[in-house]
Design a protein around this motif. Sequence first.
Motif, PDB file in Angstrom:
ATOM      1  N   GLY A  97      27.763 -11.887  15.332  1.00 14.95           N
ATOM      2  CA  GLY A  97      28.647 -13.035  14.686  1.00 14.95           C
ATOM      3  C   GLY A  97      28.918 -12.460  13.354  1.00 14.95           C
ATOM      4  O   GLY A  97      30.051 -12.781  12.886  1.00 14.95           O
ATOM      5  N   PHE A  98      28.131 -11.754  12.738  1.00 15.98           N
ATOM      6  CA  PHE A  98      28.430 -11.310  11.522  1.00 15.98           C
ATOM      7  C   PHE A  98      29.440 -10.201  11.379  1.00 15.98           C
ATOM      8  O   PHE A  98      30.579 -10.121  10.502  1.00 15.98           O
ATOM      9  CB  PHE A  98      27.260 -10.470  10.666  1.00 15.98           C
ATOM     10  CG  PHE A  98      27.310 -10.062   9.067  1.00 15.98           C
ATOM     11  CD1 PHE A  98      27.522 -10.976   8.194  1.00 15.98           C
ATOM     12  CD2 PHE A  98      27.482  -8.560   9.054  1.00 15.98           C
ATOM     13  CE1 PHE A  98      27.806 -10.413   7.003  1.00 15.98           C
ATOM     14  CE2 PHE A  98      27.828  -8.213   7.769  1.00 15.98           C
ATOM     15  CZ  PHE A  98      28.046  -9.234   6.656  1.00 15.98           C
ATOM     16  N   ALA A  99      29.556  -9.497  12.438  1.00 20.28           N
ATOM     17  CA  ALA A  99      30.696  -8.361  12.513  1.00 20.28           C
ATOM     18  C   ALA A  99      31.951  -9.069  12.720  1.00 20.28           C
ATOM     19  O   ALA A  99      32.917  -8.882  12.053  1.00 20.28           O
ATOM     20  CB  ALA A  99      30.285  -7.425  13.623  1.00 20.28           C
ATOM     21  N   LEU A 100      32.043 -10.116  13.583  1.00 20.10           N
ATOM     22  CA  LEU A 100      33.145 -10.998  13.952  1.00 20.10           C
ATOM     23  C   LEU A 100      33.503 -11.746  12.655  1.00 20.10           C
ATOM     24  O   LEU A 100      35.019 -11.881  12.392  1.00 20.10           O
ATOM     25  CB  LEU A 100      32.956 -11.916  15.095  1.00 20.10           C
ATOM     26  CG  LEU A 100      32.779 -11.187  16.373  1.00 20.10           C
ATOM     27  CD1 LEU A 100      32.585 -12.405  17.585  1.00 20.10           C
ATOM     28  CD2 LEU A 100      33.920 -10.531  16.726  1.00 20.10           C
ATOM     29  N   LEU A 109      31.637 -16.256   3.558  1.00 21.66           N
ATOM     30  CA  LEU A 109      32.344 -15.181   2.856  1.00 21.66           C
ATOM     31  C   LEU A 109      33.568 -15.171   2.403  1.00 21.66           C
ATOM     32  O   LEU A 109      33.546 -14.505   1.200  1.00 21.66           O
ATOM     33  CB  LEU A 109      32.550 -13.974   3.955  1.00 21.66           C
ATOM     34  CG  LEU A 109      31.412 -13.277   4.742  1.00 21.66           C
ATOM     35  CD1 LEU A 109      31.460 -12.335   5.907  1.00 21.66           C
ATOM     36  CD2 LEU A 109      30.370 -12.559   3.635  1.00 21.66           C
ATOM     37  N   ARG A 110      34.331 -16.184   2.840  1.00 20.89           N
ATOM     38  CA  ARG A 110      35.722 -16.427   1.936  1.00 20.89           C
ATOM     39  C   ARG A 110      35.208 -17.078   0.799  1.00 20.89           C
ATOM     40  O   ARG A 110      35.882 -16.902  -0.189  1.00 20.89           O
ATOM     41  CB  ARG A 110      36.464 -17.209   3.075  1.00 20.89           C
ATOM     42  CG  ARG A 110      37.845 -17.662   2.514  1.00 20.89           C
ATOM     43  CD  ARG A 110      38.949 -18.148   3.676  1.00 20.89           C
ATOM     44  NE  ARG A 110      39.879 -18.720   3.041  1.00 20.89           N
ATOM     45  CZ  ARG A 110      40.303 -20.121   2.793  1.00 20.89           C
ATOM     46  NH1 ARG A 110      39.364 -20.872   2.748  1.00 20.89           N
ATOM     47  NH2 ARG A 110      41.446 -20.253   2.309  1.00 20.89           N
ATOM     48  N   SER A 111      34.381 -18.013   0.790  1.00 15.90           N
ATOM     49  CA  SER A 111      34.048 -18.556  -0.579  1.00 15.90           C
ATOM     50  C   SER A 111      33.590 -17.634  -1.521  1.00 15.90           C
ATOM     51  O   SER A 111      33.889 -17.832  -2.659  1.00 15.90           O
ATOM     52  CB  SER A 111      32.903 -19.854  -0.427  1.00 15.90           C
ATOM     53  OG  SER A 111      33.385 -20.853   0.747  1.00 15.90           O
ATOM     54  N   GLY A 112      32.807 -16.889  -0.957  1.00 16.92           N
ATOM     55  CA  GLY A 112      32.201 -15.742  -1.815  1.00 16.92           C
ATOM     56  C   GLY A 112      33.448 -14.924  -2.474  1.00 16.92           C
ATOM     57  O   GLY A 112      33.451 -14.517  -3.482  1.00 16.92           O
ATOM     58  N   LEU A 116      37.392 -12.876   8.501  1.00 21.73           N
ATOM     59  CA  LEU A 116      37.886 -12.717   6.944  1.00 21.73           C
ATOM     60  C   LEU A 116      39.136 -12.008   6.548  1.00 21.73           C
ATOM     61  O   LEU A 116      39.919 -12.330   5.868  1.00 21.73           O
ATOM     62  CB  LEU A 116      36.679 -12.314   6.187  1.00 21.73           C
ATOM     63  CG  LEU A 116      36.815 -12.183   4.662  1.00 21.73           C
ATOM     64  CD1 LEU A 116      37.089 -13.614   4.011  1.00 21.73           C
ATOM     65  CD2 LEU A 116      35.422 -11.647   3.963  1.00 21.73           C
ATOM     66  N   ALA A 117      39.154 -10.814   7.337  1.00 21.41           N
ATOM     67  CA  ALA A 117      40.039  -9.824   7.133  1.00 21.41           C
ATOM     68  C   ALA A 117      41.282 -10.405   7.595  1.00 21.41           C
ATOM     69  O   ALA A 117      42.640 -10.353   6.770  1.00 21.41           O
ATOM     70  CB  ALA A 117      39.902  -8.626   7.556  1.00 21.41           C
ATOM     71  N   ASN A 153      30.373 -19.029  17.425  1.00 18.78           N
ATOM     72  CA  ASN A 153      30.066 -19.980  16.609  1.00 18.78           C
ATOM     73  C   ASN A 153      29.425 -19.750  15.075  1.00 18.78           C
ATOM     74  O   ASN A 153      30.075 -20.230  14.079  1.00 18.78           O
ATOM     75  CB  ASN A 153      28.939 -21.042  17.168  1.00 18.78           C
ATOM     76  CG  ASN A 153      28.462 -22.216  16.268  1.00 18.78           C
ATOM     77  OD1 ASN A 153      27.704 -22.249  15.333  1.00 18.78           O
ATOM     78  ND2 ASN A 153      28.857 -23.273  16.536  1.00 18.78           N
ATOM     79  N   ALA A 154      28.756 -18.689  14.935  1.00 17.88           N
ATOM     80  CA  ALA A 154      28.112 -18.123  13.697  1.00 17.88           C
ATOM     81  C   ALA A 154      29.286 -17.379  12.971  1.00 17.88           C
ATOM     82  O   ALA A 154      29.132 -17.560  11.865  1.00 17.88           O
ATOM     83  CB  ALA A 154      26.836 -17.203  13.969  1.00 17.88           C
TER      84      ALA A 154
END
Length: 233
Positions: A36-39, A119-122, A44-45, A110-111
Amino acid sequence: MEMLNFGAILQGKYLDWLLSGAAMTLGLFAASLVVGFALSLVLLALRESGVRVFAAFTRFVVAYHRNVPSLVQVFLWYFGVPQLLPGSWQTWINAHHSEFILVWVALSLNAAAYMSEDLRSGLRSLPHTQLEAARAIGMTYLQSMRIVLVPQALRAALPPLVNQSLTLFKTTSLAMAVGLAEITYASRQIENESFRTFEAFAIASAFYWLCSFALASAGHLWSERLNRMDRRT
């Protein structure tokens, strides 16, 4: 009134079921978190690439996963998606623990949707000039994201990412709905056979609480470490 007896289910096959279920829960969580984090980085990219098609695709992915109940997503992947696959694929999945694979895919996606927004907010909290500076010294868009922007966005988004990780861990309990023998499923099995409802689900509750507490504590310690490093620099 029958007295509570935790010892009755903390031995023999019941203990084996609980241990196996706990291992399944932790394995499903770890696998879903990593994928999920990798995706989420990929989403984000794509979202920030400036390409309209990619941005529209990621908006759709995020909107779907944020507005459809997680249980429905699990059902869609477990009951619906296999029917669309070629017969050889269905045979392979059924021969390789289909419950785990399909729930893993559902939870990972989902994650990823939620984490990409964190991440986008960050990323949005960073000065836009950092991307311009990175491109000015010859970095490509992907290099700028990987080396300069994403590490900073990750620090800014750490608290919501930890919260999302906690949510993902608890969401693994939905896997029992499709027969995956994680700890909630094991507790239900024990309850059905032994009729010790309180003891079975109390142990499951304690497991979830302890693991969630450990995860939250690890996130807090990581955040504190990053803050100390920032103060030193």
